[in-house]
Design a protein around this motif. Structure first.
Motif, PDB file in Angstrom:
ATOM      1  N   VAL A   1      -1.362  19.507  -8.393  1.00  0.00           N
ATOM      2  CA  VAL A   1      -2.294  19.763  -7.294  1.00  0.00           C
ATOM      3  C   VAL A   1      -3.667  19.214  -7.663  1.00  0.00           C
ATOM      4  N   PHE A   2      -4.266  18.445  -6.747  1.00  0.00           N
ATOM      5  CA  PHE A   2      -5.633  17.966  -6.938  1.00  0.00           C
ATOM      6  C   PHE A   2      -6.597  19.029  -6.415  1.00  0.00           C
ATOM      7  N   ASP A   3      -7.532  19.426  -7.265  1.00  0.00           N
ATOM      8  CA  ASP A   3      -8.497  20.424  -6.825  1.00  0.00           C
ATOM      9  C   ASP A   3      -9.750  20.333  -7.666  1.00  0.00           C
ATOM     10  N   ALA A   4     -10.830  20.876  -7.140  1.00  0.00           N
ATOM     11  CA  ALA A   4     -12.125  20.919  -7.821  1.00  0.00           C
ATOM     12  C   ALA A   4     -12.892  22.111  -7.252  1.00  0.00           C
ATOM     13  N   PRO A   5     -13.922  22.587  -7.952  1.00  0.00           N
ATOM     14  CA  PRO A   5     -14.654  23.760  -7.457  1.00  0.00           C
ATOM     15  C   PRO A   5     -15.288  23.572  -6.083  1.00  0.00           C
ATOM     16  N   ASP A   6     -15.789  22.375  -5.789  1.00  0.00           N
ATOM     17  CA  ASP A   6     -16.511  22.136  -4.541  1.00  0.00           C
ATOM     18  C   ASP A   6     -15.736  21.163  -3.656  1.00  0.00           C
ATOM     19  N   SER A   7     -15.007  21.688  -2.677  1.00  0.00           N
ATOM     20  CA  SER A   7     -14.264  20.874  -1.696  1.00  0.00           C
ATOM     21  C   SER A   7     -13.270  19.932  -2.352  1.00  0.00           C
ATOM     22  N   GLY A   8     -12.662  20.366  -3.433  1.00  0.00           N
ATOM     23  CA  GLY A   8     -11.687  19.518  -4.113  1.00  0.00           C
ATOM     24  C   GLY A   8     -10.420  19.300  -3.321  1.00  0.00           C
ATOM     25  N   PHE A   9     -10.196  20.122  -2.301  1.00  0.00           N
ATOM     26  CA  PHE A   9      -8.988  19.995  -1.492  1.00  0.00           C
ATOM     27  C   PHE A   9      -8.910  18.663  -0.762  1.00  0.00           C
ATOM     28  N   ARG A  10     -10.049  18.008  -0.535  1.00  0.00           N
ATOM     29  CA  ARG A  10     -10.031  16.745   0.208  1.00  0.00           C
ATOM     30  C   ARG A  10      -9.251  15.670  -0.542  1.00  0.00           C
ATOM     31  N   THR A  11      -9.342  15.677  -1.847  1.00  0.00           N
ATOM     32  CA  THR A  11      -8.565  14.709  -2.635  1.00  0.00           C
ATOM     33  C   THR A  11      -7.076  14.979  -2.490  1.00  0.00           C
ATOM     34  N   HIS A  12      -6.696  16.248  -2.473  1.00  0.00           N
ATOM     35  CA  HIS A  12      -5.278  16.577  -2.299  1.00  0.00           C
ATOM     36  C   HIS A  12      -4.806  16.214  -0.894  1.00  0.00           C
ATOM     37  N   PHE A  13      -5.665  16.374   0.096  1.00  0.00           N
ATOM     38  CA  PHE A  13      -5.312  15.949   1.454  1.00  0.00           C
ATOM     39  C   PHE A  13      -5.019  14.449   1.486  1.00  0.00           C
ATOM     40  N   SER A  14      -5.867  13.664   0.841  1.00  0.00           N
ATOM     41  CA  SER A  14      -5.639  12.210   0.801  1.00  0.00           C
ATOM     42  C   SER A  14      -4.344  11.890   0.080  1.00  0.00           C
ATOM     43  N   TYR A  15      -4.061  12.639  -0.977  1.00  0.00           N
ATOM     44  CA  TYR A  15      -2.812  12.458  -1.720  1.00  0.00           C
ATOM     45  C   TYR A  15      -1.604  12.740  -0.834  1.00  0.00           C
ATOM     46  N   LEU A  16      -1.671  13.794  -0.020  1.00  0.00           N
ATOM     47  CA  LEU A  16      -0.559  14.125   0.865  1.00  0.00           C
ATOM     48  C   LEU A  16      -0.377  13.056   1.942  1.00  0.00           C
ATOM     49  N   GLU A  17      -1.479  12.507   2.453  1.00  0.00           N
ATOM     50  CA  GLU A  17      -1.380  11.443   3.451  1.00  0.00           C
ATOM     51  C   GLU A  17      -0.717  10.208   2.852  1.00  0.00           C
ATOM     52  N   ASP A  18      -1.109   9.829   1.641  1.00  0.00           N
ATOM     53  CA  ASP A  18      -0.509   8.661   0.986  1.00  0.00           C
ATOM     54  C   ASP A  18       0.969   8.913   0.686  1.00  0.00           C
ATOM     55  N   LYS A  19       1.275  10.129   0.249  1.00  0.00           N
ATOM     56  CA  LYS A  19       2.660  10.476  -0.082  1.00  0.00           C
ATOM     57  C   LYS A  19       3.550  10.427   1.155  1.00  0.00           C
ATOM     58  N   SER A  20       3.069  10.967   2.256  1.00  0.00           N
ATOM     59  CA  SER A  20       3.869  10.976   3.485  1.00  0.00           C
ATOM     60  C   SER A  20       4.019   9.563   4.055  1.00  0.00           C
ATOM     61  N   SER A  21       2.974   8.743   3.958  1.00  0.00           N
ATOM     62  CA  SER A  21       3.068   7.359   4.437  1.00  0.00           C
ATOM     63  C   SER A  21       4.064   6.555   3.617  1.00  0.00           C
ATOM     64  N   SER A  22       4.052   6.768   2.295  1.00  0.00           N
ATOM     65  CA  SER A  22       5.009   6.085   1.423  1.00  0.00           C
ATOM     66  C   SER A  22       6.438   6.494   1.758  1.00  0.00           C
ATOM     67  N   TRP A  23       6.638   7.786   2.000  1.00  0.00           N
ATOM     68  CA  TRP A  23       7.985   8.273   2.359  1.00  0.00           C
ATOM     69  C   TRP A  23       8.443   7.648   3.675  1.00  0.00           C
ATOM     70  N   LEU A  24       7.548   7.582   4.669  1.00  0.00           N
ATOM     71  CA  LEU A  24       7.914   7.033   5.970  1.00  0.00           C
ATOM     72  C   LEU A  24       8.264   5.551   5.868  1.00  0.00           C
ATOM     73  N   CYS A  25       7.537   4.813   5.039  1.00  0.00           N
ATOM     74  CA  CYS A  25       7.849   3.390   4.842  1.00  0.00           C
ATOM     75  C   CYS A  25       9.252   3.212   4.260  1.00  0.00           C
ATOM     76  N   LYS A  26       9.614   4.068   3.321  1.00  0.00           N
ATOM     77  CA  LYS A  26      10.949   3.986   2.730  1.00  0.00           C
ATOM     78  C   LYS A  26      12.034   4.319   3.756  1.00  0.00           C
ATOM     79  N   ILE A  27      11.751   5.306   4.607  1.00  0.00           N
ATOM     80  CA  ILE A  27      12.719   5.669   5.645  1.00  0.00           C
ATOM     81  C   ILE A  27      12.898   4.534   6.643  1.00  0.00           C
TER      82      ILE A  27
END
Length: 268
Positions: A133-159
């Motif tokens: 999980v990507f996280d940081a004390p101050d709004s670190g969730f945004r990096t994890h959101f970007s990670y999830l977007e990249d992960k889902s896009s990669s999965w869709l390309c493979k499908i």
């Protein structure tokens, strides 16, 4: 290795190192040296006697140096390139608490060969991947959101590059992508509304792959199949469910996490 980690953590606590908290209402004392999972370690350091990060820094250097000594005694060592630290301090202005701007403090630890190593200090909004999980004390969730977007896009390309029938695409979405999107989201510190549009782009591109017309009303996408919708992943709902499950799992439990949860609730 997990057995050694538990022993080392107990030694840290017996030496009075780490972070100590007092529960606001019941006044129970909590001691936490850090979080350890196999070789991934996050140490905590705090002191009620310190009024600033500059006062706390000698305590932190002592904590980290002692942990290094314990690792060396078991034949281990730091992976220096992976080491980093956050210095967290707060200011209150007009009854609103916020993070204090970074200063020029640095953390230096003497390594096994006798040389001084400077551990990288990260800005409070720069995330590191910890236990998936990507996280940081101050709004670190945004990096994890970007990670999830990249992960889902990669999965869709493979499908899309494959030739799976529609029912197999649905199975892959439910049992392959969805668990990956769900992992760890209950620990993120974002407001729920921040995740409402996170997967909109994925949903729009995924609908034709699932054999669904893109022109259907948008609010049908994430309604469960049993209620007449298309059953796509609803991030805010799944995150809320995960948070509730974590709370129920640890609330009033006698372990360290349960005590921290109780102290956090009392501090509210």
């Amino acid at each position: 290795l997990p057995i050694f980690s538990g022993v080392l953590i107990n030694i840290q606590k017996q030496l009075g190192l780490g972070a100590r908290f007092t529960s606001p209402i019941c006044k129970s004392q909590l001691c936490s040296a850090g979080t350890v999972y196999v070789d991934d370690t996050d140490l905590l350091s705090s002191s009620p006697d310190c009024q600033s990060l500059a006062d706390l820094l000698p305590h932190t250097q002592k904590d980290v140096s002692r942990w290094l000594d314990l690792l060396i005694s078991t034949g281990g060592d730091f992976k220096w390139k992976d080491c980093a630290w956050y210095g967290i301090d707060y200011i209150c202005y007009k009854r609103l608490w916020s993070f204090k701007p970074m200063d020029s403090l640095s953390l230096q630890i003497r390594s096994q060969d006798g040389s001084l190593k400077t551990i990288e200090r990260l800005p409070l909004n720069q995330s590191k991947k910890i236990l998936g999980v990507f996280d940081a004390p101050d709004s670190g969730f945004r990096t994890h959101f970007s990670y999830l977007e990249d992960k889902s896009s990669s999965w869709l390309c493979k499908i899309k590059s494959g030739s799976l029938p529609l029912h197999c695409v649905r199975l892959a979405y439910k049992h392959q992508l969805s668990p990956g999107l769900r992992y760890g989201i209950g620990t993120l510190n974002n407001p729920l509304h921040e995740g409402e549009k996170l997967l909109d782009s994925l949903d729009y591109r995924l609908l034709p792959v699932l054999g669904i017309c893109r022109n259907v009303p948008k609010n049908l996408r994430r309604i469960p199949l049993t209620l007449g919708g298309f059953g796509l992943f609803d991030f805010p709902v799944e995150q809320l469910i995960d948070r509730i499950n974590l709370f129920l799992q640890h609330f009033e439990s006698k372990n360290t996490i349960g005590k921290k949860v109780a102290a956090s609730i009392q501090a509210l």
